[in-house]
Design a protein around this motif. Structure first.
Motif, PDB file in Angstrom:
ATOM      1  N   UNK A   1       0.852  -1.207   0.000  1.00 50.04           N
ATOM      2  CA  UNK A   1       0.000   0.000   0.000  1.00 50.04           C
ATOM      3  C   UNK A   1       0.882   1.248   0.000  1.00 50.04           C
ATOM      4  N   UNK A   2       1.819   1.299   0.940  1.00 51.32           N
ATOM      5  CA  UNK A   2       2.733   2.444   1.028  1.00 51.32           C
ATOM      6  C   UNK A   2       3.511   2.620  -0.252  1.00 51.32           C
ATOM      7  N   UNK A   3       3.986   1.514  -0.798  1.00 54.08           N
ATOM      8  CA  UNK A   3       4.802   1.579  -2.008  1.00 54.08           C
ATOM      9  C   UNK A   3       3.951   1.985  -3.217  1.00 54.08           C
ATOM     10  N   UNK A   4       2.746   1.437  -3.297  1.00 47.36           N
ATOM     11  CA  UNK A   4       1.913   1.741  -4.463  1.00 47.36           C
ATOM     12  C   UNK A   4       1.519   3.222  -4.495  1.00 47.36           C
ATOM     13  N   UNK A   5       1.512   3.867  -3.335  1.00 43.67           N
ATOM     14  CA  UNK A   5       1.141   5.294  -3.291  1.00 43.67           C
ATOM     15  C   UNK A   5       2.332   6.206  -3.601  1.00 43.67           C
ATOM     16  N   UNK A   6       3.564   5.666  -3.402  1.00 43.92           N
ATOM     17  CA  UNK A   6       4.763   6.503  -3.525  1.00 43.92           C
ATOM     18  C   UNK A   6       4.892   7.129  -4.917  1.00 43.92           C
ATOM     19  N   UNK A   7       4.640   6.329  -5.961  1.00 41.96           N
ATOM     20  CA  UNK A   7       4.768   6.832  -7.337  1.00 41.96           C
ATOM     21  C   UNK A   7       3.850   8.015  -7.601  1.00 41.96           C
ATOM     22  N   UNK A   8       2.538   7.815  -7.459  1.00 44.56           N
ATOM     23  CA  UNK A   8       1.608   8.928  -7.713  1.00 44.56           C
ATOM     24  C   UNK A   8       1.891  10.149  -6.828  1.00 44.56           C
ATOM     25  N   UNK A   9       2.256   9.896  -5.577  1.00 44.76           N
ATOM     26  CA  UNK A   9       2.519  11.011  -4.653  1.00 44.76           C
ATOM     27  C   UNK A   9       3.713  11.831  -5.153  1.00 44.76           C
TER      28      UNK A   9
END
Ligand SMILES: [Cu+2]
Length: 151
Positions: free
Chosen positions: A1-9
């Motif tokens: 979850x944390x990793x999947x959000x890192x790109x868009x963020x």
């Protein structure tokens, strides 16, 4: 979850930074342009001086590199310096650190003059400008820019 959000963020942060930067450029650019407006006789002086980067300048044992090593110019008269690389290897004209202004921006680490190449810079403000060669830092030179006569 944390990793999947890192790109868009990260993408959002980058776009936000670009937005702020563009906005600030829009605000400040007119001021900077006004400050850099220089009189015609200083922007296009009638005369100039030449500094030769002589043969063997890369050699640490050789005394001569930028010749003359120090030049003095006068604003509105000859405030234009032409560096000619007549050596057989590439050199730079790189402003020493701790200086500011247009010369520092233009005379950068990436200012490589290949053998036979020239570079010209018009100094528009009085001061003492020190520079060196990036790959051969023992090569050093100075340009002294004096105020306009009668100004
Ligand atoms: Cu060099």
């Amino acid at each position: 979850m944390g990793i999947s959000l890192a790109g868009p963020l990260l993408a959002v942060l980058i776009f936000a930074s670009i937005g702020v930067f563009s906005y600030m450029q829009f605000i400040y650019l007119p001021t900077i342009t006004a400050e850099e407006a220089v009189p015609e006789n200083i922007a296009n002086p009638a005369e100039g001086v030449t500094v030769d980067i002589v043969k063997g300048a890369y050699n640490i044992q050789q005394a001569d590199s930028y010749v003359p090593k120090e030049v003095t110019v006068v604003l509105g008269k000859n405030n234009k310096v032409l560096w000619k690389n007549i050596d057989e290897v590439a050199h730079t004209v790189t402003a020493d650190s701790g200086q500011s202004g247009k010369f520092t921006q233009e005379a950068s680490r990436s200012r490589f003059l290949q053998a036979g190449e020239n570079w010209e810079f018009v100094f528009t403000k009085e001061g003492t400008y020190k520079y060196h060669c990036e790959p051969h830092p023992w090569m050093t030179g100075t340009v002294i820019v004096q105020p306009e006569v009668g100004a």
